[in-house]
Scaffold this active site. Structure first.
Site, PDB file in Angstrom:
ATOM      1  N   CYS A 120      42.700  34.424  37.438  1.00  2.00           N
ATOM      2  CA  CYS A 120      41.743  35.523  37.577  1.00  2.00           C
ATOM      3  C   CYS A 120      41.814  36.101  38.983  1.00  2.00           C
ATOM      4  O   CYS A 120      41.632  35.388  39.957  1.00  2.00           O
ATOM      5  CB  CYS A 120      40.318  35.063  37.288  1.00  2.00           C
ATOM      6  SG  CYS A 120      39.177  36.445  37.480  1.00  2.00           S
ATOM      7  N   ILE A 129      49.867  37.963  29.703  1.00  2.00           N
ATOM      8  CA  ILE A 129      49.539  37.880  31.105  1.00  2.00           C
ATOM      9  C   ILE A 129      48.044  38.132  31.331  1.00  2.00           C
ATOM     10  O   ILE A 129      47.383  38.767  30.513  1.00  2.00           O
ATOM     11  CB  ILE A 129      50.337  38.926  31.938  1.00  2.00           C
ATOM     12  CG1 ILE A 129      50.045  40.348  31.472  1.00  2.00           C
ATOM     13  CG2 ILE A 129      51.795  38.640  31.891  1.00  2.00           C
ATOM     14  CD1 ILE A 129      50.723  41.439  32.321  1.00  2.00           C
ATOM     15  N   GLY A 182      45.171  46.810  29.864  1.00  2.00           N
ATOM     16  CA  GLY A 182      45.380  47.937  28.955  1.00  2.00           C
ATOM     17  C   GLY A 182      46.847  48.338  28.881  1.00  2.00           C
ATOM     18  O   GLY A 182      47.707  47.704  29.487  1.00  2.00           O
ATOM     19  N   GLY A 203      47.732  44.891  27.017  1.00  4.77           N
ATOM     20  CA  GLY A 203      47.836  46.257  26.514  1.00  4.77           C
ATOM     21  C   GLY A 203      48.138  46.400  25.043  1.00  4.77           C
ATOM     22  O   GLY A 203      48.613  47.442  24.609  1.00  4.77           O
TER      23      GLY A 203
HETATM   24  C1  LIG Z   1      36.609  42.975  31.374  1.00  2.43           C
HETATM   25  C2  LIG Z   1      37.643  41.891  31.351  1.00  2.43           C
HETATM   26  C3  LIG Z   1      37.266  40.559  31.564  1.00  2.43           C
HETATM   27  C4  LIG Z   1      38.207  39.529  31.556  1.00  2.43           C
HETATM   28  N1  LIG Z   1      37.797  38.234  31.744  1.00  2.43           N
HETATM   29  C5  LIG Z   1      38.710  37.218  31.664  1.00  2.43           C
HETATM   30  C6  LIG Z   1      38.296  35.848  31.750  1.00  2.43           C
HETATM   31  O1  LIG Z   1      37.097  35.533  31.862  1.00  2.43           O
HETATM   32  N2  LIG Z   1      39.253  34.869  31.705  1.00  2.43           N
HETATM   33  C7  LIG Z   1      40.587  35.183  31.543  1.00  2.43           C
HETATM   34  O2  LIG Z   1      41.413  34.279  31.499  1.00  2.43           O
HETATM   35  N3  LIG Z   1      40.992  36.460  31.415  1.00  2.43           N
HETATM   36  C8  LIG Z   1      40.093  37.491  31.471  1.00  2.43           C
HETATM   37  N4  LIG Z   1      40.529  38.804  31.325  1.00  2.43           N
HETATM   38  C9  LIG Z   1      41.955  39.092  31.096  1.00  2.43           C
HETATM   39  C10 LIG Z   1      42.264  39.308  29.618  1.00  2.43           C
HETATM   40  O3  LIG Z   1      41.989  38.138  28.866  1.00  2.43           O
HETATM   41  C11 LIG Z   1      43.744  39.705  29.403  1.00  2.43           C
HETATM   42  O4  LIG Z   1      44.572  38.679  29.893  1.00  2.43           O
HETATM   43  C12 LIG Z   1      44.123  40.995  30.095  1.00  2.43           C
HETATM   44  O5  LIG Z   1      43.051  41.915  30.045  1.00  2.43           O
HETATM   45  C13 LIG Z   1      45.371  41.651  29.520  1.00  2.43           C
HETATM   46  O6  LIG Z   1      45.194  42.024  28.159  1.00  2.43           O
HETATM   47  P1  LIG Z   1      44.735  43.492  27.676  1.00  2.43           P
HETATM   48  O7  LIG Z   1      45.582  44.486  28.416  1.00  2.43           O
HETATM   49  O8  LIG Z   1      44.950  43.506  26.210  1.00  2.43           O
HETATM   50  O9  LIG Z   1      43.299  43.628  28.046  1.00  2.43           O
HETATM   51  C14 LIG Z   1      39.586  39.845  31.337  1.00  2.43           C
HETATM   52  C15 LIG Z   1      39.959  41.180  31.113  1.00  2.43           C
HETATM   53  C16 LIG Z   1      39.015  42.202  31.105  1.00  2.43           C
HETATM   54  C17 LIG Z   1      39.468  43.621  30.847  1.00  2.43           C
END
Ligand SMILES: Cc1cc2nc3c(=O)[nH]c(=O)nc-3n(C[C@H](O)[C@H](O)[C@H](O)COP(=O)(O)O)c2cc1C
Ligand SMILES: Cc1cc2nc3c(=O)[nH]c(=O)nc-3n(C[C@H](O)[C@H](O)[C@H](O)COP(=O)(O)OP(=O)(O)OC[C@H]3O[C@@H](n4cnc5c(N)ncnc54)[C@H](O)[C@@H]3O)c2cc1C
Ligand code: FES
Lengths: 262, 305
Positions: free
Chosen positions: B132, B193, B219, B246
């Protein structure tokens, strides 16, 4: 627990009402049926290209035949695109979201303090209220004033404050509210810029009056999943506050819940 | 109908689509749209041993084809998560396959959460978040330092009998090296990721659009980075891989399978269209059928070179 859903909603009217303000009406039966005063909808505006987020808007009015109306101000890209959408086009709408104002009890006189598009959020409340009261409308100038006639038609007294004095009282709408604070049997509601809502919160500190205020935080998911829209509320912990989601536990908060750290 | 059953080592899922941590709350919100049982798994928002308030506002902003967030891992703490009706008990009742994302500020913190969750009914696996970007201590510090990454994974491994997933950061030069290290320390799976560090500025106020100054980018904007990292990782280690970054459409998910992901997670897309995971599950089915594949396995890593 609130019930909400996604509904494909057809635009049946989208027109300018004044300056940068527009009214849009959707055929949106399921959400319209469930809507309560103060709740909002999360609208996916088509043709926004690389901009992904939905945009939140208060539910202005609903009709028995399934029409849901929004009053919006064009402030940026999304609202500009929205103003160009034509009748017959479909928008994906999530709602009704968030909590709601409590309707004034019999004998309670509602005093609604609203600024800018905040006036859209309290209209259903006024419409559903058994007792008619006052609406204090605030705006930068007379060209930014909206919904005066609509509130008058509901039987509410409308008082106006403009920053530049171009209409009504010259000054802040919260100054008007201060006049009425001592009256007995009033119930205060507010929706407008957060600075205005925090000013009301401050005014009421140390009095026995509790207002219901709708706060305006940027939103992402709108349903309580992302924790991106939080505000500080009073809590019994070492800090004296905790974060609550304004889309889920709000957008309406009681003034004695709102934590002021300035 | 193709077979969507997904074997992630000991963990068997009815389909390969899960939700990404932090984008699905603790399930309750999206359960209003569809039964959570329909998902391969629900990955909940990061849980720490202590309650955490998270970062100041603003925490999110929209960016080109994506978003920045710096929520700061606001969460109720592990005890509340286990006991309060709206968290784990709710998910259990909903019949969801639950993966708990865990984090801490020290190795001891990670171990404390893992220990508390071990043996608790209704948890299918743990996902260690060493990636994170939004908290001052812990988080990405563990994910970008090979020694710390090894230490966290080996320590958590000793505290739990559950399958352990390690979630990797894209903010490293060679992600496959980190994958090898954590697998060497006992990670049963890799997920990747997490968000990529980023920043956006309001030119009128001259302030960062995020109070934390920087945030994590997610995204469609990060999808090509994620695909490449999944591809490299799949070629470097022999454990199941959960790909994300994304994914908005079925086609996005298929790209991840072809790059080598055994399962996928949907993150930011939930915020835009809550039905995305369900649409993708049926979309994958249609793709497999129309392309003559009998199951998802035939797709995984099947990149034409
Ligand atoms: C608002 C938000 C909160 C997130 N909180 C966490 C979290 O608590 N723990 C974690 O491992 N990843 C967290 N992530 C990361 C997502 O799980 C993911 O790895 C990342 O957003 C990429 O995927 P996406 O593009 O489909 O959103 C968070 C992402 C977003 C957008
Ligand atoms: C619960 C709630 C109810 C609302 N009700 C109404 C309403 O009835 N009528 C109305 O005109 N507006 C309402 N808004 C504000 C409206 O959502 C924003 O004006 C709109 O999202 C701006 O979109 P944009 O793309 O045009 O602006 P952008 O180009 O994205 O940004 C322009 C400005 O709008 C602000 N903004 C952007 N996104 C949001 C957001 N999600 N929430 C709040 N502010 C934002 C930005 O900070 C910026 O200053 C409400 C907001 C909330 C949270
Ligand atoms: S906007 Fe996502 S929790 Fe409120």
């Amino acid at each position: 627990m609130c019930q909400f859903q996604a509904e494909q909603s057809k635009i049946i009217n989208n027109c300018n009402i004044k300056g940068k303000y527009y009214r849009i009406d959707f055929m949106c039966e399921k959400i319209a049926e469930l809507a309560r005063p103060g709740q909002f909808v999360h609208v996916q505006i088509k043709n926004m290209g690389e901009r992904l987020f939905r945009r939140p808007f208060s539910i202005f009015d609903v009709s028995d035949d399934g029409v849901l109306s929004i009053i919006y101000k064009v402030v940026g890209y999304g609202t500009c695109v929205l103003s160009g959408l034509k009748n017959g086009e479909i928008c994906d709408i999530l709602g009704p979201l968030g909590n709601s104002y409590s309707i004034p009890e019999i004998g309670e006189t509602p005093i609604i303090t609203a600024g800018g598009y905040g006036a859209a959020s309290t209209y259903l409340l006024a419409k559903n209220s058994q007792t008619k009261g006052k609406v204090l409308l605030g705006a930068k100038n007379k060209d930014e004033l909206i919904l005066c006639d609509e509130y008058k038609r509901l039987g509410f007294d409308v008082e106006i404050a403009t920053d530049d004095g171009s209409c009504g009282y010259s000054g802040l709408v919260t100054d008007l509210l201060a006049y009425f604070l001592k009256e007995a049997g009033i119930k205060i509601y507010g929706c407008g810029p957060n600075s205005m809502m925090y000013a009301i919160t401050k005014m009421l500190k140390g009095t026995s009056k509790i207002a219901e205020l709708s706060l305006d935080e940027n939103m992402c998911c709108g349903v309580g999943a992302c924790f991106g829209c939080v505000i500080k509320v009073v809590a019994k912990n070492e800090k004296g506050w905790e974060y609550k989601r304004s889309c889920n536990e709000g957008p309406v908060f009681k003034s004695n819940e709102i934590y002021l750290d300035f | 109908m193709a077979n969507l059953t997904t074997n992630l080592g000991k963990l068997v899922l009815t389909n390969p689509v899960m939700t990404a941590s932090g984008t699905f709350g603790y399930g309750e919100e999206y359960a209003k749209f569809y039964p959570l049982k329909q998902l391969g798994a629900v990955v909940v928002k990061g849980i720490s041993p202590f309650q955490c308030h998270g970062n100041p506002m603003p925490r999110i902003c929209e960016t080109s084809s994506g978003m920045l967030n710096a929520i700061g891992l606001q969460n109720p703490g592990v005890d509340n998560f286990i006991n309060k009706p709206e968290y784990l008990p709710f998910l259990r009742k909903a019949g969801a396959v639950v993966i708990v994302n865990i984090w801490g500020k020290s190795v001891e913190d990670y171990c404390a959460v893992a220990e508390k969750l071990d043996g608790v009914e209704g948890i299918a696996a743990l996902e260690i978040n060493i990636s994170c970007p939004n908290i001052k201590e812990g988080g990405i510090a563990f994910g970008t330092d090979p020694v710390l990454a090894a230490k966290v994974v080996s320590s958590v491994r000793k505290k739990t009998k559950l399958p352990v997933i390690t979630k990797l950061s894209p903010n490293v030069t060679k992600v496959s090296e980190f994958a090898k290290i954590v697998v060497g320390e006992g990670a049963d799976m890799i997920s990747l990721i997490n968000t990529y560090p980023g920043m956006a500025i309001d030119i009128e106020t001259r302030k960062s659009r995020i109070a934390n100054i920087t945030g994590g980018l997610s995204g469609p904007a990060i999808k090509p980075i994620a695909i490449k990292m999944v591809y490299e990782t799949a070629n470097a280690v022999d454990v199941p891989i959960i790909g994300m970054g994304g994914i908005f459409t079925t086609a996005d998910a298929i790209e991840f399978f072809l790059a080598g992901a055994d399962a996928v997670a949907i993150g930011t897309a939930n915020f835009i269209d809550p039905m995305t995971p369900i649409k993708i599950i049926s979309g994958i089915n249609e793709y497999l059928d129309s392309h003559g594949y009998s199951g998802i396995k035939e797709l995984v890593g099947n990149l034409a070179i």
